[in-house]
Design an enzyme around this catalytic site. Structure first.
Site: not given
Ligand code: PEP
Length: 251
Positions: A10-12, A96, A98, A168, A174, A213
């Site tokens: 997931n490049w966001k 997601h 976010e 998640e 993050g 993470s």
């Molecule tokens: C995500 O944004 O779905 C995610 C898991 O981010 P990160 O790996 O940076 O925690």
């Protein structure tokens, strides 16, 4: 049955044309030609066509990070499921954390988006997970089941097998704090058990990814868990070396 492993990035909202070109060429350079697992990169929508072209000679799937629940019309700034399908986008992240926390997407809206993706043959990756407060209050499974049930109520249990689930924990996204393999496996097993109450086959077939993470150091143990069928990776997916190391940790 054996479920295929899916490693999804997931490049966001990161990168530009140059960065994306370099990242894709670095990823491709590090991938073995006999690669067995599924790989997905979820990219900013503006770059879907570019990344599709860059991925054309590989089996890397390309996905978006969001879509509108509406099919077309006066929805300024939105992108529909049919538009994603039109540029051959194969997957889309839905719900997601976010999107839920920063853009007010309720589970009802997320369920509508999930259905909009399916209507256009784009595979939805349904993101679910609890906050730290919810975990500490002992309500993790109530939250996660509620997020799942919104989709099951709208689209039916069969629709779950047509998508992918990403568990998640919000507190792990993050933050550098990963769920332990045991913590993650426990929730994944409960999610599967919950699905099995509706339909045993759907529970067996559905890919459930872990996200939060994940990195080259913790990936192997997480991915070795019986009910963890892959990963959704944010930060580490922007570095080809780390992303491919996670792919390789899947065995
Ligand atoms: C995500 O944004 O779905 C995610 C898991 O981010 P990160 O790996 O940076 O925690």
């Amino acid at each position: 049955m054996t479920r295929q492993t899916l490693i999804a990035g997931n490049w966001k909202m990161n990168g530009d044309s140059q960065f994306i070109g370099e990242l894709m060429s670095d990823i491709k350079g590090r991938l073995d030609s006999d690669w067995q697992h599924q790989i997905l990169v979820s990219v900013p929508s503006l770059y879907l066509t570019k990344v599709k072209e860059l991925a054309a000679d590989t089996n890397i799937a390309v996905g978006a990070q969001n879509l509108s629940q509406q099919s077309n019309g006066a929805f300024t700034g939105e992108i529909s499921g049919s538009m994603l399908a039109d540029v051959n986008c194969q997957y889309v992240l839905v719900g997601h954390s976010e999107r839920r926390s920063l853009y007010g997407e309720s589970s009802t809206i997320v369920a509508e988006k999930y259905q909009a993706a399916l209507d256009n043959d784009v595979v939805p990756v349904l993101c679910i997970g609890e906050t730290l407060e919810e975990r500490e209050a002992g309500t993790t499974m109530t939250i996660v089941k509620g997020q799942l049930d919104a989709v099951i109520e709208k689209s039916g249990i069969e629709s779950i097998a047509q998508g992918v689930i990403a568990y998640e924990p919000v507190w792990a996204i993050g933050t550098g704090k990963t769920a332990t393999p045991e913590q993650a496996q426990e929730v994944h097993a409960e999610i599967r058990a919950h699905l099995a109450q509706f339909d045993v086959d759907v529970a067996e077939q559905t890919q459930i990814l872990y996200g939060g993470s994940m990195n080259p150091t913790n990936a192997e143990q997480l991915l070795a868990q019986a009910d963890i069928d892959g990963g959704l990776i944010g930060g580490a997916s922007l570095k080809a070396e780390q992303f491919i190391a996670i792919c390789k940790a899947a065995g």
